[in-house]
Design an enzyme around this catalytic site. Structure first.
Site, PDB file in Angstrom:
ATOM      1  CG  ASP A 115      47.111  54.467  42.045  1.00  0.00           C
ATOM      2  OD1 ASP A 115      48.087  53.668  41.998  1.00  0.00           O
ATOM      3  OD2 ASP A 115      45.997  54.129  42.497  1.00  0.00           O
ATOM      4  CG  HIS A 116      48.869  55.987  46.080  1.00  0.00           C
ATOM      5  ND1 HIS A 116      47.659  56.389  45.525  1.00  0.00           N
ATOM      6  CD2 HIS A 116      48.553  55.076  47.031  1.00  0.00           C
ATOM      7  CE1 HIS A 116      46.673  55.749  46.126  1.00  0.00           C
ATOM      8  NE2 HIS A 116      47.185  54.941  47.043  1.00  0.00           N
ATOM      9  CB  CYS A 148      45.503  52.145  39.727  1.00  0.00           C
ATOM     10  SG  CYS A 148      44.072  51.148  39.277  1.00  0.00           S
ATOM     11  N   GLY A 149      46.266  50.090  41.568  1.00  0.00           N
ATOM     12  CA  GLY A 149      46.381  48.900  42.390  1.00  0.00           C
ATOM     13  C   GLY A 149      45.882  47.662  41.666  1.00  0.00           C
ATOM     14  CB  THR A 150      42.669  46.473  40.780  1.00  0.00           C
ATOM     15  OG1 THR A 150      41.951  47.692  40.545  1.00  0.00           O
ATOM     16  CG2 THR A 150      42.611  46.109  42.256  1.00  0.00           C
ATOM     17  N   GLY A 151      44.197  48.140  38.369  1.00  0.00           N
ATOM     18  CA  GLY A 151      43.966  48.512  36.971  1.00  0.00           C
ATOM     19  C   GLY A 151      42.522  48.885  36.708  1.00  0.00           C
ATOM     20  CB  VAL A 152      39.389  48.047  38.470  1.00  0.00           C
ATOM     21  CG1 VAL A 152      37.909  48.398  38.344  1.00  0.00           C
ATOM     22  CG2 VAL A 152      39.583  46.550  38.267  1.00  0.00           C
ATOM     23  N   GLY A 153      40.126  50.989  38.577  1.00  0.00           N
ATOM     24  CA  GLY A 153      39.673  52.381  38.689  1.00  0.00           C
ATOM     25  C   GLY A 153      40.251  53.273  37.612  1.00  0.00           C
ATOM     26  CG  HIS A 190      39.202  39.263  18.965  1.00  0.00           C
ATOM     27  ND1 HIS A 190      38.617  38.112  19.440  1.00  0.00           N
ATOM     28  CD2 HIS A 190      40.060  38.858  17.986  1.00  0.00           C
ATOM     29  CE1 HIS A 190      39.076  37.065  18.781  1.00  0.00           C
ATOM     30  NE2 HIS A 190      39.972  37.488  17.896  1.00  0.00           N
ATOM     31  CG  ASN A 191      38.062  43.428  22.696  1.00  0.00           C
ATOM     32  OD1 ASN A 191      38.819  42.675  23.320  1.00  0.00           O
ATOM     33  ND2 ASN A 191      36.823  43.074  22.385  1.00  0.00           N
ATOM     34  NE  ARG A 203      47.521  48.297  46.710  1.00  0.00           N
ATOM     35  CZ  ARG A 203      46.730  49.218  47.244  1.00  0.00           C
ATOM     36  NH1 ARG A 203      45.425  49.217  46.989  1.00  0.00           N
ATOM     37  NH2 ARG A 203      47.236  50.149  48.026  1.00  0.00           N
ATOM     38  NE  ARG A 205      34.902  36.642  14.499  1.00  0.00           N
ATOM     39  CZ  ARG A 205      36.175  36.252  14.425  1.00  0.00           C
ATOM     40  NH1 ARG A 205      36.860  36.461  13.300  1.00  0.00           N
ATOM     41  NH2 ARG A 205      36.768  35.679  15.455  1.00  0.00           N
ATOM     42  CG  HIS A 206      37.103  41.030  15.672  1.00  0.00           C
ATOM     43  ND1 HIS A 206      36.493  40.196  16.585  1.00  0.00           N
ATOM     44  CD2 HIS A 206      38.012  40.276  15.013  1.00  0.00           C
ATOM     45  CE1 HIS A 206      37.022  38.984  16.487  1.00  0.00           C
ATOM     46  NE2 HIS A 206      37.936  39.008  15.546  1.00  0.00           N
TER      47      HIS A 206
HETATM   48  C1  RB5 Z   1      44.150  52.696  45.791  1.00  0.00           C
HETATM   49  O1  RB5 Z   1      44.057  52.261  47.120  1.00  0.00           O
HETATM   50  C2  RB5 Z   1      43.344  51.757  44.895  1.00  0.00           C
HETATM   51  O2  RB5 Z   1      41.988  51.892  45.149  1.00  0.00           O
HETATM   52  C3  RB5 Z   1      43.657  52.025  43.448  1.00  0.00           C
HETATM   53  O3  RB5 Z   1      45.019  51.884  43.220  1.00  0.00           O
HETATM   54  C4  RB5 Z   1      42.984  51.120  42.427  1.00  0.00           C
HETATM   55  O4  RB5 Z   1      43.193  49.778  42.735  1.00  0.00           O
HETATM   56  C5  RB5 Z   1      41.576  51.423  42.151  1.00  0.00           C
HETATM   57  O5  RB5 Z   1      40.920  50.800  41.311  1.00  0.00           O
END
Ligand code: RB5
Length: 152
Positions: A8-9, A65-70, A98-99, A109, A132-133
């Site tokens: 993302d941005h 992305c910022g955290t990789g989470v979304g 393993h996964n 970030r 086993r995995h």
């Molecule tokens: C964007 O502000 C931020 O939410 C996105 O990059 C990411 O961290 C979401 O999980």
């Protein structure tokens, strides 16, 4: 080997760094992310990379992305995707061993350029161990495909 990459941005610069790093490793890179720092909805890149990986058009994917989470949450909604957010190389390697992760994700970030390269290298250099995995990966797939988890 061919990998898809999406971002993302928040991650344009790191995406370019990782593209260069992958190319230097001899990896063919399919870039489906944004190259603009204008606000960009990360699920689009997560979906694009996820579908390329699940269809077998590429051998794996990298999402930033910022955290990789979304972006990994979005990719993991595509059946067959196992996207793992990793902020250091040990977890990245174990996510493959393993996964059987088929997408590695991290946050622009959260990690710097050099750590991101180590994460990618550790993931690429690792191999799925099966054994086993496989039973556990199969249970994850069962949840995905049937909405139930045998034995639970
Ligand atoms: C964007 O502000 C931020 O939410 C996105 O990059 C990411 O961290 C979401 O999980």
């Amino acid at each position: 080997m061919k990998l898809a990459i999406g971002n993302d941005h928040t991650a344009v610069d790191l995406k370019r760094t990782i593209c260069d790093h992958l190319s230097a490793r001899g990896v063919d890179v399919v870039d489906v992310g944004t190259n603009s720092t204008e606000s960009f909805d990360y699920p689009l890149s997560g979906y694009r990379v996820g579908t390329l990986v699940a269809s077998g058009e590429v051998d794996g994917g990298v999402l930033i992305c910022g955290t990789g989470v979304g972006i990994s949450l979005a990719a993991n909604k595509v059946p067959g995707v196992r996207a793992c957010v990793c902020s250091e190389p040990y977890t990245a390697a174990l996510s493959k061993r393993h996964n059987n992760s088929n997408i590695i994700a991290f946050g622009a970030r959260v990690v710097g350029d050099e750590m991101a390269k180590l994460i990618v290298d550790s993931w690429l250099d690792a191999s799925y161990e099966g054994g086993r995995h496989q039973r556990r990966v199969d249970l994850i797939t069962s949840i995905e495909q049937t909405g139930s988890c045998p034995g639970a």
